[in-house]
Design a protein around this motif. Structure first.
Motif, PDB file in Angstrom:
ATOM      1  N   THR A   1    -105.985 -13.584 -15.570  1.00  0.00           N
ATOM      2  CA  THR A   1    -106.311 -14.229 -14.636  1.00  0.00           C
ATOM      3  C   THR A   1    -105.954 -13.309 -13.255  1.00  0.00           C
ATOM      4  OG1 THR A   1    -104.156 -15.004 -14.399  1.00  0.00           O
ATOM      5  CG2 THR A   1    -105.620 -16.431 -15.543  1.00  0.00           C
ATOM      6  N   ASN A   2    -105.625 -12.133 -13.506  1.00  0.00           N
ATOM      7  CA  ASN A   2    -105.773 -11.191 -12.157  1.00  0.00           C
ATOM      8  C   ASN A   2    -107.187 -10.952 -12.208  1.00  0.00           C
ATOM      9  OD1 ASN A   2    -106.124  -8.259 -11.340  1.00  0.00           O
ATOM     10  ND2 ASN A   2    -104.293  -9.111 -10.518  1.00  0.00           N
ATOM     11  N   GLN A   3    -107.982 -10.958 -11.169  1.00  0.00           N
ATOM     12  CA  GLN A   3    -109.405 -10.796 -10.983  1.00  0.00           C
ATOM     13  C   GLN A   3    -109.749  -9.324 -11.270  1.00  0.00           C
ATOM     14  OE1 GLN A   3    -111.566 -13.137  -9.905  1.00  0.00           O
ATOM     15  NE2 GLN A   3    -113.106 -11.656 -10.733  1.00  0.00           N
ATOM     16  N   ASP A   4    -108.912  -8.325 -11.116  1.00  0.00           N
ATOM     17  CA  ASP A   4    -109.238  -7.018 -11.399  1.00  0.00           C
ATOM     18  C   ASP A   4    -109.556  -6.619 -12.731  1.00  0.00           C
ATOM     19  OD1 ASP A   4    -109.450  -6.213  -8.920  1.00  0.00           O
ATOM     20  OD2 ASP A   4    -107.831  -5.476  -8.642  1.00  0.00           O
ATOM     21  N   GLU A   5    -108.255  -7.386 -13.492  1.00  0.00           N
ATOM     22  CA  GLU A   5    -108.308  -7.239 -15.065  1.00  0.00           C
ATOM     23  C   GLU A   5    -109.456  -8.178 -15.827  1.00  0.00           C
ATOM     24  OE1 GLU A   5    -106.342  -5.369 -17.002  1.00  0.00           O
ATOM     25  OE2 GLU A   5    -105.810  -4.565 -15.095  1.00  0.00           O
ATOM     26  N   TYR A   6    -109.732  -9.212 -14.923  1.00  0.00           N
ATOM     27  CA  TYR A   6    -110.754  -9.859 -15.370  1.00  0.00           C
ATOM     28  C   TYR A   6    -112.152  -9.108 -15.433  1.00  0.00           C
ATOM     29  CZ  TYR A   6    -113.567 -14.449 -15.940  1.00  0.00           C
ATOM     30  OH  TYR A   6    -114.514 -15.194 -16.730  1.00  0.00           O
ATOM     31  N   ASP A   7    -112.297  -8.704 -14.105  1.00  0.00           N
ATOM     32  CA  ASP A   7    -113.528  -7.579 -14.081  1.00  0.00           C
ATOM     33  C   ASP A   7    -113.768  -6.495 -15.224  1.00  0.00           C
ATOM     34  OD1 ASP A   7    -114.323  -9.340 -12.009  1.00  0.00           O
ATOM     35  OD2 ASP A   7    -113.533  -7.926 -10.482  1.00  0.00           O
ATOM     36  N   LYS A   8    -112.603  -6.146 -15.497  1.00  0.00           N
ATOM     37  CA  LYS A   8    -112.711  -5.183 -16.455  1.00  0.00           C
ATOM     38  C   LYS A   8    -113.160  -5.231 -17.923  1.00  0.00           C
ATOM     39  CE  LYS A   8    -108.970  -2.212 -14.098  1.00  0.00           C
ATOM     40  NZ  LYS A   8    -107.415  -1.672 -14.232  1.00  0.00           N
ATOM     41  N   ILE A   9    -112.501  -6.711 -18.134  1.00  0.00           N
ATOM     42  CA  ILE A   9    -112.813  -6.986 -19.526  1.00  0.00           C
ATOM     43  C   ILE A   9    -114.307  -7.791 -19.598  1.00  0.00           C
ATOM     44  CG2 ILE A   9    -112.573  -9.352 -20.709  1.00  0.00           C
ATOM     45  CD1 ILE A   9    -110.437  -7.233 -21.256  1.00  0.00           C
ATOM     46  N   ILE A  10    -114.834  -8.087 -18.446  1.00  0.00           N
ATOM     47  CA  ILE A  10    -116.437  -8.524 -18.322  1.00  0.00           C
ATOM     48  C   ILE A  10    -116.969  -7.254 -18.486  1.00  0.00           C
ATOM     49  CG2 ILE A  10    -118.077  -9.138 -16.744  1.00  0.00           C
ATOM     50  CD1 ILE A  10    -116.134 -11.264 -15.512  1.00  0.00           C
ATOM     51  N   LYS A  11    -116.790  -6.003 -18.172  1.00  0.00           N
ATOM     52  CA  LYS A  11    -117.522  -4.869 -18.235  1.00  0.00           C
ATOM     53  C   LYS A  11    -117.379  -4.612 -19.581  1.00  0.00           C
ATOM     54  CE  LYS A  11    -117.159  -2.890 -13.283  1.00  0.00           C
ATOM     55  NZ  LYS A  11    -116.537  -1.915 -12.928  1.00  0.00           N
ATOM     56  N   LEU A  12    -116.377  -4.612 -20.447  1.00  0.00           N
ATOM     57  CA  LEU A  12    -116.193  -4.231 -21.794  1.00  0.00           C
ATOM     58  C   LEU A  12    -117.080  -5.167 -22.750  1.00  0.00           C
ATOM     59  CD1 LEU A  12    -112.377  -3.451 -22.165  1.00  0.00           C
ATOM     60  CD2 LEU A  12    -114.005  -1.976 -22.203  1.00  0.00           C
ATOM     61  N   ILE A  13    -116.878  -6.538 -22.169  1.00  0.00           N
ATOM     62  CA  ILE A  13    -117.756  -7.404 -23.056  1.00  0.00           C
ATOM     63  C   ILE A  13    -119.088  -7.144 -22.877  1.00  0.00           C
ATOM     64  CG2 ILE A  13    -118.480  -9.813 -22.692  1.00  0.00           C
ATOM     65  CD1 ILE A  13    -115.807  -9.766 -24.300  1.00  0.00           C
ATOM     66  N   ASN A  14    -119.668  -6.899 -21.657  1.00  0.00           N
ATOM     67  CA  ASN A  14    -121.295  -6.491 -21.595  1.00  0.00           C
ATOM     68  C   ASN A  14    -121.668  -5.253 -22.310  1.00  0.00           C
ATOM     69  OD1 ASN A  14    -121.704  -8.800 -19.729  1.00  0.00           O
ATOM     70  ND2 ASN A  14    -121.076  -7.370 -18.096  1.00  0.00           N
ATOM     71  N   LEU A  15    -120.562  -4.097 -22.564  1.00  0.00           N
ATOM     72  CA  LEU A  15    -120.696  -3.250 -23.397  1.00  0.00           C
ATOM     73  C   LEU A  15    -121.006  -3.555 -24.864  1.00  0.00           C
ATOM     74  CD1 LEU A  15    -118.631  -0.227 -21.591  1.00  0.00           C
ATOM     75  CD2 LEU A  15    -121.297  -0.372 -21.679  1.00  0.00           C
ATOM     76  N   GLN A  16    -119.881  -4.289 -25.449  1.00  0.00           N
ATOM     77  CA  GLN A  16    -120.033  -4.616 -26.822  1.00  0.00           C
ATOM     78  C   GLN A  16    -120.993  -5.505 -27.085  1.00  0.00           C
ATOM     79  OE1 GLN A  16    -117.787  -3.965 -29.480  1.00  0.00           O
ATOM     80  NE2 GLN A  16    -116.973  -2.353 -27.840  1.00  0.00           N
ATOM     81  N   SER A  17    -121.570  -6.302 -26.179  1.00  0.00           N
ATOM     82  CA  SER A  17    -122.817  -7.209 -26.523  1.00  0.00           C
ATOM     83  C   SER A  17    -123.923  -6.543 -26.911  1.00  0.00           C
ATOM     84  CB  SER A  17    -122.848  -8.409 -25.409  1.00  0.00           C
ATOM     85  OG  SER A  17    -123.287  -7.651 -24.132  1.00  0.00           O
ATOM     86  N   GLU A  18    -124.165  -5.327 -26.321  1.00  0.00           N
ATOM     87  CA  GLU A  18    -125.456  -4.613 -26.760  1.00  0.00           C
ATOM     88  C   GLU A  18    -125.801  -4.721 -28.155  1.00  0.00           C
ATOM     89  OE1 GLU A  18    -125.124  -0.716 -24.716  1.00  0.00           O
ATOM     90  OE2 GLU A  18    -124.935  -1.568 -22.725  1.00  0.00           O
ATOM     91  N   LYS A  19    -124.952  -4.696 -29.202  1.00  0.00           N
ATOM     92  CA  LYS A  19    -125.091  -4.470 -30.435  1.00  0.00           C
ATOM     93  C   LYS A  19    -125.841  -5.827 -30.834  1.00  0.00           C
ATOM     94  CE  LYS A  19    -120.784  -5.453 -32.052  1.00  0.00           C
ATOM     95  NZ  LYS A  19    -119.336  -5.050 -33.033  1.00  0.00           N
ATOM     96  N   TYR A  20    -125.848  -7.024 -30.231  1.00  0.00           N
ATOM     97  CA  TYR A  20    -126.204  -8.229 -30.455  1.00  0.00           C
ATOM     98  C   TYR A  20    -127.740  -8.497 -29.732  1.00  0.00           C
ATOM     99  CZ  TYR A  20    -121.557  -8.750 -32.196  1.00  0.00           C
ATOM    100  OH  TYR A  20    -120.287  -8.664 -32.828  1.00  0.00           O
TER     101      TYR A  20
END
Length: 340
Positions: A299-318
């Motif tokens: 719930t720290n916005q900086d950590e949240y933003d980092k996770i969103i970037k990782l999620i977007n990268l991982q989602s490319e395989k789908y």
């Protein structure tokens, strides 16, 4: 133009129906697809009629020379034996068959009756058909019963909403699932209570269950939506801060995949570890505090933003592009011996 027939529960609720329609909408070049529905919601006599109708339509299309490939979508239990019956019809008429396994409990199914079920599965799949599983882990777990040329093709989705990616003051947690044993609705409620006990203002929205499911809880922080439309689901993904998937069994969760494609951070049980592909978002089911602590840490916005970037990268395989490419390769391989 080769004709592909998809056989499966295309008009029923759940991820399989979504996968079937996605495949038809993204049929590769030089192929055309249509669906024969094999299952419906409702009374048993309706289900029997749908099944009989599906068999008759398939037979008539084979007689009329309107089938080049049959792409069968199956889970386990009764679904499996019904689909094997359809596969045998195709084999008798020399129609190439693809068996697309969607079940997250298929290994348990194969172990039934002292392994006799698995023996019958292996014998059926050894007879000139191609098999698709959804993730590499299933290729490994099921190798005892699968042919050597089993292929891994992940499910796919596409981005349909734009999220602002700013955390809400009241953390919005989403669980997208049908009502089924092992999906973890009760566990999701425990996560909410754990957050509240730690002073976190949060709201839990769940699908698959209605107000009757939570009436004894009497919490204004839980919204039980029951079954929702695609539009409602996408709006919830847009407005939520986290998706949680505390499921004991998953083949390859379309809820997780859709959320990832649309940039929503997902916290999952080990059953969806390969699906999400990010170790720090995989949490065991033995302690509910682990889930609430992970949400708090993000719930720290900086950590949240980092996770969103990782999620977007991982989602490319789908992506639907990758899915179409993989399906085309498989379809082409089926006809390659005939073309040589």
């Amino acid at each position: 133009m080769k004709k592909v027939i998809h056989l499966g529960p295309a008009d029923s609720r759940g991820g399989m129906s979504m996968v079937i329609h996605n495949l038809v909408l993204n049929t590769p070049a030089n192929y055309q697809s249509e669906i024969i529905t094999t299952h419906c919601e409702g009374a048993i006599f309706k289900k029997i009629n749908i099944w009989i109708n599906a068999r008759n339509i398939l037979k008539n299309k084979i007689i009329a020379n309107e089938v080049d490939i049959v792409h069968i979508h199956a889970t386990h239990s009764i679904s499996w034996w019904r689909k094997i019956n359809l596969m045998n019809i195709c084999k008798k008429n020399s129609i190439p068959v693809i068996i697309h396994i969607h079940s997250g409990r298929f290994q348990d199914f194969c172990k039934r009756f002292f392994g006799i079920t698995g023996f019958l599965v292996k014998r059926s799949l050894a007879a000139e058909c191609r098999v698709i599983v959804l993730e590499d882990r299933w290729k490994e777990i099921l190798k005892k019963w699968m042919p050597n040329d089993v292929i891994v093709i992940p499910n796919s989705s596409e981005r349909t909403v734009s999220r602002n990616n700013t955390l809400s003051k009241k953390i919005k947690i989403l669980m997208l699932s049908r009502k089924s044993k092992g999906k973890g609705h009760n566990f999701a409620i425990k996560i909410l209570k754990s957050l509240e006990s730690k002073g976190i203002n949060a709201k839990l929205t769940m699908t698959g269950v209605g107000d009757n499911y939570i009436k004894k809880i009497k919490s204004s922080s839980i919204d039980a939506k029951g079954w929702v439309t695609k539009e409602e689901k996408m709006e919830m993904i847009k407005e939520s801060d986290f998706l949680i998937m505390p499921s004991k069994f998953e083949g390859s969760s379309m809820s997780v995949i859709e959320s990832m494609i649309n940039g929503l951070p997902c916290l999952v049980s080990p059953a969806s570890s390969e699906t999400v592909g990010i170790d720090k978002l995989v949490i065991p089911l033995d302690k509910v505090e682990g889930w609430s602590d992970k949400i708090i840490s993000l719930t720290n916005q900086d950590e949240y933003d980092k996770i969103i970037k990782l999620i977007n990268l991982q989602s490319e395989k789908y992506s639907k592009y990758n899915n179409k490419k993989n399906i085309k390769k498989l379809y082409d391989e089926i006809f390659l011996p005939k073309q040589q």
